[in-house]
Every structure is written in C-alpha cells, then in structure tokens.
Write a protein that holds these residues in place. Structure first.
Motif, PDB file in Angstrom:
ATOM      1  N   LEU A 157     -18.619 -82.838  -5.866  1.00 57.34           N
ATOM      2  CA  LEU A 157     -19.413 -82.536  -4.671  1.00 57.34           C
ATOM      3  C   LEU A 157     -19.734 -81.042  -4.689  1.00 57.34           C
ATOM      4  CD1 LEU A 157     -20.489 -83.613  -1.885  1.00 57.34           C
ATOM      5  CD2 LEU A 157     -18.343 -82.771  -0.929  1.00 57.34           C
ATOM      6  N   LEU A 192     -24.040 -84.729  -4.921  1.00 56.25           N
ATOM      7  CA  LEU A 192     -22.889 -85.597  -5.140  1.00 56.25           C
ATOM      8  C   LEU A 192     -23.044 -86.200  -6.521  1.00 56.25           C
ATOM      9  CD1 LEU A 192     -20.322 -86.917  -3.984  1.00 56.25           C
ATOM     10  CD2 LEU A 192     -21.758 -88.781  -3.140  1.00 56.25           C
ATOM     11  N   LEU A 195     -28.028 -85.064  -2.349  1.00 54.40           N
ATOM     12  CA  LEU A 195     -27.508 -85.982  -1.333  1.00 54.40           C
ATOM     13  C   LEU A 195     -28.354 -85.950  -0.062  1.00 54.40           C
ATOM     14  CD1 LEU A 195     -25.041 -87.879  -0.682  1.00 54.40           C
ATOM     15  CD2 LEU A 195     -23.956 -85.887   0.328  1.00 54.40           C
ATOM     16  N   ARG A 205     -25.542 -93.180   2.388  1.00 53.16           N
ATOM     17  CA  ARG A 205     -24.765 -92.191   1.644  1.00 53.16           C
ATOM     18  C   ARG A 205     -23.408 -92.715   1.212  1.00 53.16           C
ATOM     19  NH1 ARG A 205     -26.141 -86.191   4.158  1.00 53.16           N
ATOM     20  NH2 ARG A 205     -28.379 -86.590   4.173  1.00 53.16           N
TER      21      ARG A 205
END
Ligand code: ATP
Ligand code: MG
Length: 365
Positions: free
Chosen positions: A5, A63, A68, A76
């Motif tokens: 991330l 991500l 994202l 998501r």
C-alpha cells in the motif's frame, strides 16, 4: 520491493482548513501499521481517503501497484471497523458477519462456512443467533472485526475501534487483534491516540502532528531516536532541558543551561549553530541521582545540581521529581532495590547525571 500500500503526498483541505498535507507512507503486505497522534492531527482523514469515504485534494494511493482512488469505494474490498459499534441491530450476529458475503452474492454453503470460520476466529461461535443488543460492547466490536474480515479484504482499516471500551476489555481485545493479525496475515491500518496501544499492537507507527507525518518507525526506533521534540513527548516520557549552543562540531555539542552550567553531549544537530537555543532531551530512566555527600558525586559536563522535590516508590522503580537551578521540574526513574537513594530526602540537594551519548538535541527551544 515496492510496498503493498503506497500513500503518496496526500493533501486534503476544507476551505481554508488544511486537514492533511504531504502525507506519504509505504506499508508492507501483512504489516500492522498504526497512525498515532493527537486529536485533529489528520489520522482519520488519511484513513478515510484510503477507504474511499473522502477524496483527497491532491496525492494518490496505490494498492499492489494499482491506483486505488479511481476505484469506487464499494469495489475497493477494504474492510473497515469504526469506533462505535456499527452492527445492523435487526440482524443476528451470524447474519451481520454474512452481510458482506451476501452483498457479493456468494453461495449459501460458502457463506455459512465463512461465518463459522470468522466467528471461531473472534471466539464468538456460541453467539451466532443472538442479536447485537444482547452482546457486550467488546463482543460487538469483535463481531464488527469478524464482519470486516469475512470477505478476505487485503487491507483492514480500523479507526479507534477500542476507544469506547474500558481498559480491561481494551487490553483483552488488543491481544485478540494481535492473534487475528498473525493468523490471517491481513494488512492493517490502525488509528489510535493511545501510545501504549500503538506500542503493543504495531509493527510500525506513523506519528501524526498537525496534518503531517512527523516520523515512521518501530516503537523502539521512535523511542530511542525520536526525530523531533513532538515525537519524543508523544512516545514515552522525556525531560526537555533548554540549552544555548556554544559549539556544535564533529558530533559533539557544547552548550550552557539557563543557569550558566556548561553541558556537553554526543547529540549533534546540524540545524543548530552557535548562539542558537535548542532543547536537550533525556529520558527519566537515563538519568541517575545521588546525594551530594556521595563520594562519586562530582559535577561534570553531563550533570546538574538539583533539589529533591518528591520521591515516589513505584514497586519496581523509584521516581524522583527534582528542580533544576532554574526551577524547572524534571523526572528521574531508577530501578528500586538499590541503595542509590541513601541520603536523598525531599528538600535536599543532589546531583543528577547521565551518559552524554544518551541525549538528543532538538532545534525547537
Ligand atoms: N468535514 C470537515 N470540515 C472541516 N474540517 C474538517 C472536516 N473533517 C475534518 N476536518 C479537520 O481536519 C483536521 C483533521 O481531522 P481528523 O478527523 O483527520 O483528525 P484525527 O487525527 O482523526 O482526530 P481525532 O483523534 O480527534 O479523531 C482537523 O483539524 C479537523 O477539524
Ligand atoms: Mg479521528
């Protein structure tokens, strides 16, 4: 290796309020990352941007290498647990946990197996048919965690999920969370303003202050090497002594305290030049105190004469509150059970010293 991330230069403003600015952070797969900071420092804002509840004014989030923010929030696949219980009151515990799977139209057999597994994970298998109102606060939060994890989200976001619980329950669920994190390997972003909770749970901690991340590191790194006075005061206890610099070269700082007492330390700060005011940080447990009658008491460049104001026995440690010659109260913590405290009484003069290498020097006065 790229991070799982990636939060990149996020900024969020509301009219002229800057909620967050320049927030960047890389989170590894499976990492337990905690946002720690005072109220209003931007923790929730950052979390909600990742969740998709808010749009940033600038910046992006990746991500697994893919953007994202262009993905709709409900696509998501990110699990979320909030401070307040958010269970559906009219659904049983089992149906609450099943909800995200039903939304995704999973087959009944799979839903049932998954609900069994999730309730076992949070140790609530017996409560499957109860209504949320028939559970304690801690149990409700565990159901919320089970529900958030039911569809195997790659990332779980938690915004102060334990802050509405009492201390004992909080500690119990902290242990559960650690176990759940280890068992599932899910990547967690966790918000708290409780430093003990952050230290207990996290692989790494991002310290927020005024909409920015001041430092990221393991609890140990932040404690031993705080990058700023703010981080030092937010993780653990510290004494901050004002000092005016005389020289700052070759990794050694020489300066004077407000009473003219000279001090030297291994703390070096390239931002400071002679004449500047800075702050020396020393942790209470890194200081020693002894009576002026002690044979070893000799003032040096890493010591201060003080007046003892208070002595507290803490079982495993002794705590001394002492006043510096400029009437600043500082704290010293020494292991109990030694005879180091002989001759020390409230009102007496004493000498405090420390290892010059343990000191940190910050530019803020
Ligand atoms: N809708 C909004 N309108 C205006 N300002 C906002 C809004 N939401 C948040 N803010 C401001 O943005 C800043 C960051 O808020 P945020 O909720 O992210 O803080 P926080 O670190 O989560 O605080 P807390 O620990 O109190 O939950 C604060 O100054 C807040 O007042
Ligand atoms: Mg918040």
């Amino acid at each position: 290796m790229t991070a799982f991330l990636q939060i990149q230069r996020l900024r969020k403003t509301y009219d002229d309020v800057v909620a967050i600015d320049q927030v960047s952070l890389d989170v590894r797969k499976g990492e337990f990352m905690t946002f720690l900071g005072p109220s209003g420092s931007g923790k929730s804002t950052t979390l909600y941007i990742v969740a998709g509840f808010q749009e940033p004014s600038e910046g992006r989030v990746l991500l697994d290498g893919k953007p994202l923010l262009s993905v709709a929030p409900n696509k998501r696949n990110i699990g979320m647990v909030f401070q307040r219980y958010t269970l559906f009151p009219h659904l049983t515990v089992g149906e609450n946990v099943a909800f995200p799977l039903r939304v995704r139209r999973r087959p009944d057999a799979e839903v049932k197996a998954k609900v069994d597994k999730m309730l076992a994970l949070v140790h609530l298998s017996e409560c499957r048919d109860r209504m949320p109102a028939q559970l304690s606060g801690g149990q409700q939060q565990r159901v919320a965690i089970a529900r958030a994890l039911a569809y195997d989200p790659p990332v779980l976001l938690m915004d102060e999920p334990l802050s509405a619980l009492d201390k004992k329950l909080r500690e119990e669920i902290q242990l559960e969370l650690r176990r759940i994190h280890q068992e599932t390997g899910v990547t967690i972003l966790y918000v708290t303003h409780d430093q003990e909770e952050a230290l207990r749970l996290s692989d790494r901690i991002a310290v927020f202050n005024k909409g920015r991340i001041e430092q990221v590191g393991t609890g140990e790194e932040l404690y031993a090497n705080p990058a700023s006075r703010f981080v030092a005061s937010f993780i653990g206890n510290s004494n901050f002594l004002p000092v005016r610099l005389k020289s700052n070269t070759d990794g050694v700082m020489n300066g004077v305290f407000p009473n003219g007492h000279e001090v030297a330390s291994g703390a070096f700060n390239p931002a400071l030049t002679p004449g500047d005011d800075g702050t020396l940080m020393i942790r209470p447990e890194q200081m020693r105190i002894r009576s002026l009658h002690d044979m070893r008491s000799a003032a040096n460049a890493a010591s201060l004469p003080v007046t003892v104001r208070d002595i507290t026995y803490l079982g495993d440690a002794m705590h001394y509150a002492v006043a510096t010659p400029w009437q600043q109260e500082i704290s010293i913590r020494m292991p109990a059970g030694h005879r180091h405290d002989s001759g020390l009484a409230i009102g007496t003069q004493a000498l405090v010293d420390w290892d010059a290498r343990d000191v940190r020097l910050f530019s803020q006065a």
